[in-house]
Design a protein around this motif. Sequence first.
Motif, PDB file in Angstrom:
ATOM      1  N   VAL A  88       0.847  -1.208   0.000  1.00 45.39           N
ATOM      2  CA  VAL A  88       0.000   0.000   0.000  1.00 45.39           C
ATOM      3  C   VAL A  88       0.876   1.249   0.000  1.00 45.39           C
ATOM      4  O   VAL A  88       0.596   2.216  -0.706  1.00 45.39           O
ATOM      5  N   MET A  89       1.964   1.212   0.775  1.00 43.55           N
ATOM      6  CA  MET A  89       2.845   2.386   0.878  1.00 43.55           C
ATOM      7  C   MET A  89       3.476   2.743  -0.469  1.00 43.55           C
ATOM      8  O   MET A  89       3.705   3.891  -0.775  1.00 43.55           O
ATOM      9  N   GLU A  90       3.783   1.736  -1.275  1.00 42.06           N
ATOM     10  CA  GLU A  90       4.492   2.046  -2.531  1.00 42.06           C
ATOM     11  C   GLU A  90       3.553   2.197  -3.736  1.00 42.06           C
ATOM     12  O   GLU A  90       3.972   2.600  -4.803  1.00 42.06           O
ATOM     13  N   PHE A  91       2.250   1.896  -3.565  1.00 35.38           N
ATOM     14  CA  PHE A  91       1.357   1.874  -4.729  1.00 35.38           C
ATOM     15  C   PHE A  91       0.941   3.289  -5.156  1.00 35.38           C
ATOM     16  O   PHE A  91       0.666   4.135  -4.310  1.00 35.38           O
ATOM     17  N   PRO A  92       0.912   3.561  -6.477  1.00 30.19           N
ATOM     18  CA  PRO A  92       0.503   4.893  -6.934  1.00 30.19           C
ATOM     19  C   PRO A  92      -0.930   5.223  -6.535  1.00 30.19           C
ATOM     20  O   PRO A  92      -1.816   4.374  -6.643  1.00 30.19           O
ATOM     21  N   GLU A  93      -1.158   6.443  -6.055  1.00 29.91           N
ATOM     22  CA  GLU A  93      -2.526   6.844  -5.698  1.00 29.91           C
ATOM     23  C   GLU A  93      -2.850   8.192  -6.340  1.00 29.91           C
ATOM     24  O   GLU A  93      -1.963   8.881  -6.840  1.00 29.91           O
ATOM     25  N   GLY A  94      -4.128   8.549  -6.310  1.00 30.11           N
ATOM     26  CA  GLY A  94      -4.566   9.853  -6.821  1.00 30.11           C
ATOM     27  C   GLY A  94      -4.175  10.064  -8.270  1.00 30.11           C
ATOM     28  O   GLY A  94      -4.380   9.193  -9.126  1.00 30.11           O
ATOM     29  N   GLU A  95      -3.574  11.237  -8.546  1.00 30.51           N
ATOM     30  CA  GLU A  95      -3.265  11.599  -9.938  1.00 30.51           C
ATOM     31  C   GLU A  95      -2.275  10.636 -10.581  1.00 30.51           C
ATOM     32  O   GLU A  95      -2.302  10.430 -11.794  1.00 30.51           O
ATOM     33  N   ILE A  96      -1.384  10.074  -9.761  1.00 29.96           N
ATOM     34  CA  ILE A  96      -0.390   9.145 -10.339  1.00 29.96           C
ATOM     35  C   ILE A  96      -1.102   7.890 -10.844  1.00 29.96           C
ATOM     36  O   ILE A  96      -0.801   7.378 -11.926  1.00 29.96           O
ATOM     37  N   PHE A  97      -2.090   7.428 -10.085  1.00 32.18           N
ATOM     38  CA  PHE A  97      -2.846   6.256 -10.554  1.00 32.18           C
ATOM     39  C   PHE A  97      -3.687   6.627 -11.786  1.00 32.18           C
ATOM     40  O   PHE A  97      -3.818   5.831 -12.719  1.00 32.18           O
ATOM     41  N   GLU A  98      -4.220   7.850 -11.779  1.00 30.13           N
ATOM     42  CA  GLU A  98      -5.005   8.284 -12.950  1.00 30.13           C
ATOM     43  C   GLU A  98      -4.130   8.276 -14.215  1.00 30.13           C
ATOM     44  O   GLU A  98      -4.602   7.956 -15.305  1.00 30.13           O
ATOM     45  N   THR A  99      -2.843   8.623 -14.057  1.00 28.77           N
ATOM     46  CA  THR A  99      -1.929   8.583 -15.199  1.00 28.77           C
ATOM     47  C   THR A  99      -1.775   7.135 -15.693  1.00 28.77           C
ATOM     48  O   THR A  99      -1.694   6.873 -16.895  1.00 28.77           O
ATOM     49  N   GLU A 100      -1.757   6.204 -14.758  1.00 23.53           N
ATOM     50  CA  GLU A 100      -1.682   4.779 -15.147  1.00 23.53           C
ATOM     51  C   GLU A 100      -2.911   4.394 -15.982  1.00 23.53           C
ATOM     52  O   GLU A 100      -2.816   3.628 -16.933  1.00 23.53           O
ATOM     53  N   LEU A 101      -4.080   4.946 -15.579  1.00 26.49           N
ATOM     54  CA  LEU A 101      -5.313   4.646 -16.323  1.00 26.49           C
ATOM     55  C   LEU A 101      -5.216   5.211 -17.745  1.00 26.49           C
ATOM     56  O   LEU A 101      -5.584   4.550 -18.724  1.00 26.49           O
ATOM     57  N   VAL A 102      -4.686   6.434 -17.850  1.00 27.99           N
ATOM     58  CA  VAL A 102      -4.523   7.070 -19.167  1.00 27.99           C
ATOM     59  C   VAL A 102      -3.554   6.236 -20.013  1.00 27.99           C
ATOM     60  O   VAL A 102      -3.805   5.958 -21.189  1.00 27.99           O
ATOM     61  N   ASN A 103      -2.449   5.799 -19.383  1.00 28.51           N
ATOM     62  CA  ASN A 103      -1.452   4.996 -20.117  1.00 28.51           C
ATOM     63  C   ASN A 103      -2.038   3.683 -20.633  1.00 28.51           C
ATOM     64  O   ASN A 103      -1.521   3.086 -21.570  1.00 28.51           O
ATOM     65  N   ALA A 104      -3.124   3.246 -19.984  1.00 26.95           N
ATOM     66  CA  ALA A 104      -3.776   1.997 -20.417  1.00 26.95           C
ATOM     67  C   ALA A 104      -4.904   2.283 -21.410  1.00 26.95           C
ATOM     68  O   ALA A 104      -5.701   1.398 -21.744  1.00 26.95           O
ATOM     69  N   GLY A 105      -5.027   3.540 -21.843  1.00 23.82           N
ATOM     70  CA  GLY A 105      -6.009   3.885 -22.876  1.00 23.82           C
ATOM     71  C   GLY A 105      -7.382   4.236 -22.334  1.00 23.82           C
ATOM     72  O   GLY A 105      -8.361   4.267 -23.083  1.00 23.82           O
ATOM     73  N   LEU A 106      -7.474   4.495 -21.017  1.00 22.35           N
ATOM     74  CA  LEU A 106      -8.781   4.814 -20.412  1.00 22.35           C
ATOM     75  C   LEU A 106      -8.861   6.297 -20.059  1.00 22.35           C
ATOM     76  O   LEU A 106      -7.835   6.968 -19.936  1.00 22.35           O
ATOM     77  N   HIS A 107     -10.097   6.781 -19.884  1.00 17.50           N
ATOM     78  CA  HIS A 107     -10.311   8.188 -19.519  1.00 17.50           C
ATOM     79  C   HIS A 107     -10.761   8.281 -18.066  1.00 17.50           C
ATOM     80  O   HIS A 107     -11.910   7.948 -17.770  1.00 17.50           O
ATOM     81  N   PRO A 108      -9.887   8.730 -17.157  1.00 16.27           N
ATOM     82  CA  PRO A 108     -10.321   8.860 -15.762  1.00 16.27           C
ATOM     83  C   PRO A 108     -11.489   9.839 -15.666  1.00 16.27           C
ATOM     84  O   PRO A 108     -11.436  10.921 -16.248  1.00 16.27           O
TER      85      PRO A 108
END
Length: 243
Positions: free
Chosen positions: A202-222
Motif C-alpha cells: 500500500v505504501m508504494e502503490f501509486p494513488e490519486g493523480e499518479i494512478f489516474e496517469t496509469e489509467l490514461v497509459n492503459a487507454g482509459l479516460h479517468p
Amino acid sequence: MSVTPYSAQDGTKKDQVKTMFNRIAPRYDLLNHLLSFGIDRKWRKRVVKMVKGMKAPVILDVATGTGDLAIALSKSHPSAVYGVDISVGMLEKARQKVQKLGLQHTIILKEADSEALPFDRNTFDVVTVAFGVRNFGDLNAGLTEMGRVLKPGGKLIVLEFSRPANFPMKQLYNFYFKRILPLWGGLISKDKEAYTYLPASVMEFPEGEIFETELVNAGLHPEKSIRQTFGIATIYVALKPLQ
Ligand SMILES: C[S@@+](CC[C@H](N)C(=O)[O-])C[C@H]1O[C@@H](n2cnc3c(N)ncnc32)[C@H](O)[C@@H]1O
C-alpha cells in the motif's frame, strides 16, 4: 522493483501473490472484516451504487477473491457477474459463498489472470476490481486488458487502498498499518509475511493523480476519483473511449 510477498524467495510477483492468497484464503474473510473494522463493506456498497442505475449490465469483477464484491454486485440487477482470480483457494471460498446464497446462475467464477482475460474485446458494460490492482504483476498489462474487454463507453471501477494525508489520521493509520496489522494479521493467518506485504504494497502503490496517469497509459479516460474514509481507500472511475 515492486515489493513482493516473500522477498527472500524466488518467483515472480504474480507467482508469489498467487501462493500467498492460496495460503491465507481460509482466513481471508475473517481477517479482512476484522482488521478493517468492517469499513470495507461500506466501500463495496458504494461501488455497487455506481452500477445500480444501469440497465441489466454484464459485469466482470477482476481479482474477485472470495467473491464479496461480485456478491454485492448481484444486487444491482445485472444480466451476469463474472468473477475471475488467479488463486484457486480464494475462488473455492467464493464458490462456497455463491452456492450458499443460491447465486450460481448470476455469478460465474473462473480461474484467470488479469493480464490475459479469457473474454472477447468489447464484452462488458462494467469491469470492477477491489483491492486487486496493487497485487498485479504488471499493472499496465492488467489495466490495458480490462480496457480491452470493456465495451466502448463502458466503465472501469477500481477500489484500492490509498493513504490519508492529514494529521491525525495519517499518523494513526501509519501506526495501525505498520505495527498492529502485521502483528495480528500474521498471528491469525499464520503467514506473517502476507501481513507485512500488505502495508508495504500500500505504501508504494501509486494513488490519486499518479494512478489516474496509469489509467490514461492503459487507454482509459479517468472520470472521477473519490477518496473514502479520510483517504484510507479511493474509488477510481474511468471510461473506455467510444472510439
Ligand atoms: C486483496 S484480495 C481482494 C479480493 C476481493 N476483490 C475483495 O475485495 O475482497 C486480492 C485478490 O487479487 C487476486 N489477484 C492478484 N493478482 C491477480 C491477477 N494477476 N489476476 C487475477 N487475480 C489476481 C488475488 O489472488 C486475490 O484474490
